[in-house]
Design an enzyme around this catalytic site. Structure first.
Site, PDB file in Angstrom:
ATOM      1  N   ARG A 163       2.833 -10.177   3.958  1.00 57.91           N
ATOM      2  CA  ARG A 163       2.122  -8.897   4.091  1.00 57.91           C
ATOM      3  C   ARG A 163       1.849  -8.532   5.554  1.00 57.91           C
ATOM      4  NH1 ARG A 163       3.445  -9.771  -0.456  1.00 57.91           N
ATOM      5  NH2 ARG A 163       2.135  -9.550  -2.308  1.00 57.91           N
ATOM      6  N   SER A 238      -4.616  -4.312  -3.307  1.00 54.74           N
ATOM      7  CA  SER A 238      -5.364  -5.516  -2.915  1.00 54.74           C
ATOM      8  C   SER A 238      -6.074  -5.241  -1.589  1.00 54.74           C
ATOM      9  CB  SER A 238      -4.406  -6.688  -2.696  1.00 54.74           C
ATOM     10  OG  SER A 238      -3.630  -6.895  -3.847  1.00 54.74           O
ATOM     11  N   GLU A 334      -6.218  -6.652   3.984  1.00 50.43           N
ATOM     12  CA  GLU A 334      -4.802  -6.257   3.982  1.00 50.43           C
ATOM     13  C   GLU A 334      -4.710  -4.743   4.257  1.00 50.43           C
ATOM     14  OE1 GLU A 334      -2.211  -7.712   0.710  1.00 50.43           O
ATOM     15  OE2 GLU A 334      -1.702  -5.592   0.467  1.00 50.43           O
TER      16      GLU A 334
HETATM   17  P1  FAD Z   1      -0.087   4.567   4.329  1.00 52.62           P
HETATM   18  O1  FAD Z   1      -1.252   4.065   3.574  1.00 52.62           O
HETATM   19  O2  FAD Z   1       0.040   6.038   4.506  1.00 52.62           O
HETATM   20  O3  FAD Z   1       0.017   3.837   5.707  1.00 52.62           O
HETATM   21  C1  FAD Z   1      -0.154   2.437   5.788  1.00 52.62           C
HETATM   22  C2  FAD Z   1       0.020   2.000   7.260  1.00 52.62           C
HETATM   23  O4  FAD Z   1       1.372   2.203   7.657  1.00 52.62           O
HETATM   24  C3  FAD Z   1      -0.824   2.831   8.240  1.00 52.62           C
HETATM   25  O5  FAD Z   1      -1.204   1.971   9.288  1.00 52.62           O
HETATM   26  C4  FAD Z   1       0.149   3.885   8.745  1.00 52.62           C
HETATM   27  O6  FAD Z   1      -0.191   4.369  10.043  1.00 52.62           O
HETATM   28  C5  FAD Z   1       1.462   3.114   8.770  1.00 52.62           C
HETATM   29  N1  FAD Z   1       2.648   3.940   8.501  1.00 52.62           N
HETATM   30  C6  FAD Z   1       2.868   4.728   7.421  1.00 52.62           C
HETATM   31  N2  FAD Z   1       4.088   5.289   7.490  1.00 52.62           N
HETATM   32  C7  FAD Z   1       4.647   4.854   8.642  1.00 52.62           C
HETATM   33  C8  FAD Z   1       5.900   5.093   9.292  1.00 52.62           C
HETATM   34  N3  FAD Z   1       6.848   5.898   8.759  1.00 52.62           N
HETATM   35  N4  FAD Z   1       6.146   4.487  10.492  1.00 52.62           N
HETATM   36  C9  FAD Z   1       5.202   3.676  11.048  1.00 52.62           C
HETATM   37  N5  FAD Z   1       4.007   3.415  10.494  1.00 52.62           N
HETATM   38  C10 FAD Z   1       3.729   3.997   9.300  1.00 52.62           C
HETATM   39  N6  FAD Z   1       1.416  -3.341  -1.439  1.00 52.62           N
HETATM   40  C11 FAD Z   1       2.249  -4.400  -1.615  1.00 52.62           C
HETATM   41  O7  FAD Z   1       2.742  -4.981  -0.635  1.00 52.62           O
HETATM   42  N7  FAD Z   1       2.547  -4.868  -2.867  1.00 52.62           N
HETATM   43  C12 FAD Z   1       2.038  -4.299  -3.974  1.00 52.62           C
HETATM   44  O8  FAD Z   1       2.346  -4.739  -5.082  1.00 52.62           O
HETATM   45  C13 FAD Z   1       1.144  -3.196  -3.818  1.00 52.62           C
HETATM   46  N8  FAD Z   1       0.560  -2.634  -4.896  1.00 52.62           N
HETATM   47  C14 FAD Z   1      -0.311  -1.605  -4.727  1.00 52.62           C
HETATM   48  C15 FAD Z   1      -0.929  -1.057  -5.871  1.00 52.62           C
HETATM   49  C16 FAD Z   1      -1.819  -0.010  -5.747  1.00 52.62           C
HETATM   50  C17 FAD Z   1      -2.485   0.563  -6.981  1.00 52.62           C
HETATM   51  C18 FAD Z   1      -2.091   0.539  -4.452  1.00 52.62           C
HETATM   52  C19 FAD Z   1      -3.008   1.709  -4.309  1.00 52.62           C
HETATM   53  C20 FAD Z   1      -1.496  -0.009  -3.314  1.00 52.62           C
HETATM   54  C21 FAD Z   1      -0.613  -1.093  -3.440  1.00 52.62           C
HETATM   55  N9  FAD Z   1      -0.002  -1.682  -2.327  1.00 52.62           N
HETATM   56  C22 FAD Z   1       0.861  -2.728  -2.500  1.00 52.62           C
HETATM   57  C23 FAD Z   1      -0.285  -1.182  -0.985  1.00 52.62           C
HETATM   58  C24 FAD Z   1       0.583   0.050  -0.572  1.00 52.62           C
HETATM   59  O9  FAD Z   1       1.167   0.646  -1.703  1.00 52.62           O
HETATM   60  C25 FAD Z   1       1.695  -0.334   0.412  1.00 52.62           C
HETATM   61  O10 FAD Z   1       1.170  -0.921   1.570  1.00 52.62           O
HETATM   62  C26 FAD Z   1       2.537   0.888   0.825  1.00 52.62           C
HETATM   63  O11 FAD Z   1       3.657   0.463   1.574  1.00 52.62           O
HETATM   64  C27 FAD Z   1       1.760   1.919   1.644  1.00 52.62           C
HETATM   65  O12 FAD Z   1       2.557   3.086   1.758  1.00 52.62           O
HETATM   66  P2  FAD Z   1       1.913   4.468   2.226  1.00 52.62           P
HETATM   67  O13 FAD Z   1       3.033   5.436   2.468  1.00 52.62           O
HETATM   68  O14 FAD Z   1       0.880   4.916   1.295  1.00 52.62           O
HETATM   69  O15 FAD Z   1       1.275   4.044   3.628  1.00 52.62           O
HETATM   70  P1  NAP Z   2      -1.144 -12.192 -10.416  1.00 54.87           P
HETATM   71  O1  NAP Z   2       0.223 -12.169 -10.990  1.00 54.87           O
HETATM   72  O2  NAP Z   2      -2.334 -12.190 -11.331  1.00 54.87           O
HETATM   73  O3  NAP Z   2      -1.282 -13.413  -9.415  1.00 54.87           O
HETATM   74  C1  NAP Z   2      -2.495 -13.636  -8.703  1.00 54.87           C
HETATM   75  C2  NAP Z   2      -2.139 -14.187  -7.358  1.00 54.87           C
HETATM   76  O4  NAP Z   2      -1.484 -15.440  -7.523  1.00 54.87           O
HETATM   77  C3  NAP Z   2      -1.222 -13.283  -6.608  1.00 54.87           C
HETATM   78  O5  NAP Z   2      -1.899 -12.899  -5.466  1.00 54.87           O
HETATM   79  C4  NAP Z   2       0.017 -14.091  -6.307  1.00 54.87           C
HETATM   80  O6  NAP Z   2       0.319 -14.148  -4.930  1.00 54.87           O
HETATM   81  C5  NAP Z   2      -0.290 -15.486  -6.787  1.00 54.87           C
HETATM   82  N1  NAP Z   2       0.807 -15.958  -7.668  1.00 54.87           N
HETATM   83  C6  NAP Z   2       0.912 -15.771  -9.010  1.00 54.87           C
HETATM   84  N2  NAP Z   2       2.016 -16.378  -9.484  1.00 54.87           N
HETATM   85  C7  NAP Z   2       2.617 -16.952  -8.425  1.00 54.87           C
HETATM   86  C8  NAP Z   2       3.790 -17.732  -8.265  1.00 54.87           C
HETATM   87  N3  NAP Z   2       4.568 -18.049  -9.317  1.00 54.87           N
HETATM   88  N4  NAP Z   2       4.113 -18.165  -7.037  1.00 54.87           N
HETATM   89  C9  NAP Z   2       3.354 -17.851  -5.990  1.00 54.87           C
HETATM   90  N5  NAP Z   2       2.222 -17.116  -6.058  1.00 54.87           N
HETATM   91  C10 NAP Z   2       1.850 -16.676  -7.266  1.00 54.87           C
HETATM   92  O7  NAP Z   2      -1.326 -10.964  -9.391  1.00 54.87           O
HETATM   93  P2  NAP Z   2      -1.451  -9.409  -9.668  1.00 54.87           P
HETATM   94  O8  NAP Z   2      -2.677  -8.930  -9.016  1.00 54.87           O
HETATM   95  O9  NAP Z   2      -1.211  -9.069 -11.101  1.00 54.87           O
HETATM   96  O10 NAP Z   2      -0.239  -8.863  -8.804  1.00 54.87           O
HETATM   97  C11 NAP Z   2       1.072  -9.126  -9.175  1.00 54.87           C
HETATM   98  C12 NAP Z   2       1.982  -8.995  -7.964  1.00 54.87           C
HETATM   99  O11 NAP Z   2       1.852  -7.669  -7.423  1.00 54.87           O
HETATM  100  C13 NAP Z   2       1.608  -9.973  -6.845  1.00 54.87           C
HETATM  101  O12 NAP Z   2       2.784 -10.375  -6.199  1.00 54.87           O
HETATM  102  C14 NAP Z   2       0.759  -9.133  -5.927  1.00 54.87           C
HETATM  103  O13 NAP Z   2       0.845  -9.539  -4.571  1.00 54.87           O
HETATM  104  C15 NAP Z   2       1.371  -7.730  -6.103  1.00 54.87           C
HETATM  105  N6  NAP Z   2       0.328  -6.705  -5.897  1.00 54.87           N
HETATM  106  C16 NAP Z   2      -0.005  -6.406  -4.623  1.00 54.87           C
HETATM  107  C17 NAP Z   2      -0.958  -5.439  -4.359  1.00 54.87           C
HETATM  108  C18 NAP Z   2      -1.276  -5.061  -2.943  1.00 54.87           C
HETATM  109  O14 NAP Z   2      -1.953  -4.087  -2.728  1.00 54.87           O
HETATM  110  N7  NAP Z   2      -0.810  -5.803  -1.980  1.00 54.87           N
HETATM  111  C19 NAP Z   2      -1.608  -4.788  -5.408  1.00 54.87           C
HETATM  112  C20 NAP Z   2      -1.265  -5.156  -6.699  1.00 54.87           C
HETATM  113  C21 NAP Z   2      -0.289  -6.110  -6.951  1.00 54.87           C
HETATM  114  P3  NAP Z   2       1.140 -12.998  -4.148  1.00 54.87           P
HETATM  115  O15 NAP Z   2       0.201 -11.876  -4.035  1.00 54.87           O
HETATM  116  O16 NAP Z   2       1.432 -13.661  -2.847  1.00 54.87           O
HETATM  117  O17 NAP Z   2       2.369 -12.663  -4.931  1.00 54.87           O
END
Ligand code: FAD
Ligand code: NAP
Length: 347
Positions: A163, A238, A334
């Site tokens: 991340r 998250s 994050e």
């Molecule tokens: P923004 O929120 O608009 O921007 C995020 C950052 O990136 C800011 O610092 C901004 O300045 C910068 N930025 C945006 N666009 C650019 C660009 N073109 N060039 C340079 N910098 C830029 N993330 C995960 O990794 N895994 C997930 O599973 C995941 N699940 C999510 C679920 C939900 C319900 C929500 C709300 C979020 C989740 N996220 C997840 C977080 C988010 O979706 C990601 O980080 C996504 O990439 C953000 O995209 P955005 O366009 O909304 O970025």
């Molecule tokens: P989940 O499946 O309930 O798992 C909880 C946590 O355990 C996660 O953070 C995941 O780490 C870790 N995990 C579970 N199984 C794993 C495996 N087999 N090996 C290694 N790590 C494991 O999590 P969830 O909330 O439903 O999300 C599912 C996936 O979507 C995850 O990968 C999560 O990162 C992603 N997600 C991200 C965001 C965001 O905003 N970043 C929001 C929603 C969901 P990891 O997170 O490192 O995978």
């Protein structure tokens, strides 16, 4: 292109808090972007769909909302089983993933239904269900904001980690990512189904008959059953990263909490899900005022209605302090918090 003054950003980010931007422009062409940069308004903030930001006060400069669109694919001259896919950075990520699946391409299926733009995806190296962007991204095109120069970067030079990337570190706010280039499989797909409930959702389909589309459907079903829809309940996914620890600390915790969940990383290092810590500490579903930890996934902090950015920040600081006191882990946000110094040092 039109530039607006004093724009409320509530509808431009998924926490939905009410903050003003001094200037605001939506940009769909590179030439407009260059014109804007020459205007000299500072500071600038690039915004995609706002799904990973928390504004804690008004923004005094220019918000550039990225709306650049377009995508195409071409054969990979080095590999007959792959194609190179190019996408402009303002395209919606999930719509792009679904488009690649309609072309029968594999590689992005586990990243289905992640909100936001393609251009923000490299910033935190988006990841889910055992796959991250860096696994399939080859190159990027970026615009250097202070010179207006377009540069091509290899994915391997972007410092991708869990991340994170150099765009979140030493390159923060220096580049606008304009285009991304992926290497996706057109045959012999490598599917990742070992993570979480994906296998059970595939319902006994024999491994040799599985397709990237089926994995995508499974991921979408799991996500829809668990994660709050930001259109209904303001959130940015998250809020914290999962902390890492060494074997001794993990083992000591395991003695105290035999139900501790942890996952091995590199040698002697372990990931402890922040969601487990929050659940154990009693934060699941708990609220203070208009902010809460979500009832199904406590790692998602939600705006239950009308909360300010500062209320959400205060809540997150309180949660992090409690986890530090109870387990010794320092939770790191994050979500991108504005202004960047708002998260207290040492918390
Ligand atoms: P923004 O929120 O608009 O921007 C995020 C950052 O990136 C800011 O610092 C901004 O300045 C910068 N930025 C945006 N666009 C650019 C660009 N073109 N060039 C340079 N910098 C830029 N993330 C995960 O990794 N895994 C997930 O599973 C995941 N699940 C999510 C679920 C939900 C319900 C929500 C709300 C979020 C989740 N996220 C997840 C977080 C988010 O979706 C990601 O980080 C996504 O990439 C953000 O995209 P955005 O366009 O909304 O970025
Ligand atoms: P989940 O499946 O309930 O798992 C909880 C946590 O355990 C996660 O953070 C995941 O780490 C870790 N995990 C579970 N199984 C794993 C495996 N087999 N090996 C290694 N790590 C494991 O999590 P969830 O909330 O439903 O999300 C599912 C996936 O979507 C995850 O990968 C999560 O990162 C992603 N997600 C991200 C965001 C965001 O905003 N970043 C929001 C929603 C969901 P990891 O997170 O490192 O995978």
């Amino acid at each position: 292109m039109r530039v607006f003054k004093d724009v409320n950003l509530a509808n431009y980010h998924t926490f939905g808090v009410s903050v003003q931007s001094a200037w605001f422009a939506e940009v769909s062409r590179l030439t407009d972007l260059l014109t804007l940069l020459r205007s000299g308004v500072h500071p600038t903030l690039v915004l995609g769909e706002g799904s990973n930001v928390l504004f804690t006060r008004d923004f005094p400069g220019l918000v550039i909302k990225n709306a650049m669109s377009g995508k195409s694919l071409m054969p990979d001259p080095t590999d007959p089983h792959r194609v190179v896919v190019e996408v402009a950075s303002g395209e919606n990520w999930h719509a792009f993933v679904r488009w690649t699946l309609e072309q029968n391409l594999g590689g992005l299926e586990n990243l289905s239904l992640i909100p936001g733009t393609t251009g923000a995806a490299p910033v935190q190296n988006i990841g889910a269900y055992g796959v991250e962007l860096a696994d399939v991204l080859q190159e990027l095109e970026v615009l250097e904001l202070h010179t207006g120069k377009l540069l091509r970067l290899k994915a391997a030079d972007c410092g991708f980690g869990y991340r994170t990337s150099r765009f979140k570190g030493e390159w923060k706010d220096q580049f606008l990512i304009t285009r991304l280039f992926f290497a996706l499989s057109s045959q012999q797909h490598q599917l990742h189904t070992a993570y979480g409930d994906i296998e059970s959702h595939l319902g006994g389909i024999p491994p040799e008959q599985r397709t990237p589309q089926q994995v995508s459907e499974a991921v979408m079903a799991i996500r829809r059953s668990k994660l709050p829809d930001p259109a209904q309940l303001g959130n940015a996914g998250s809020f914290f990263k999962n902390p890492e620890t060494d074997r001794d600390t993990r083992d000591a915790l395991l003695k105290k909490y035999p139900d501790l969940v942890s996952f091995p990383l590199r040698e002697n290092r372990f990931k402890v899900p922040a969601a487990w810590l929050l659940d154990k500490a009693g934060w699941k579903g708990k609220s203070i005022g208009r902010v809460a930890c979500h009832t199904s996934q406590p790692l998602v902090i939600v705006n239950t209605g009308g909360a300010s950015g500062l209320e959400i920040l205060d809540f997150a600081v309180t949660v992090a302090a409690d986890i530090r006191e109870k387990f010794g882990f320092r939770l790191e946000p994050e979500v991108n918090i504005f202004p960047s110094g708002a998260w207290p040092e040492g918390d």
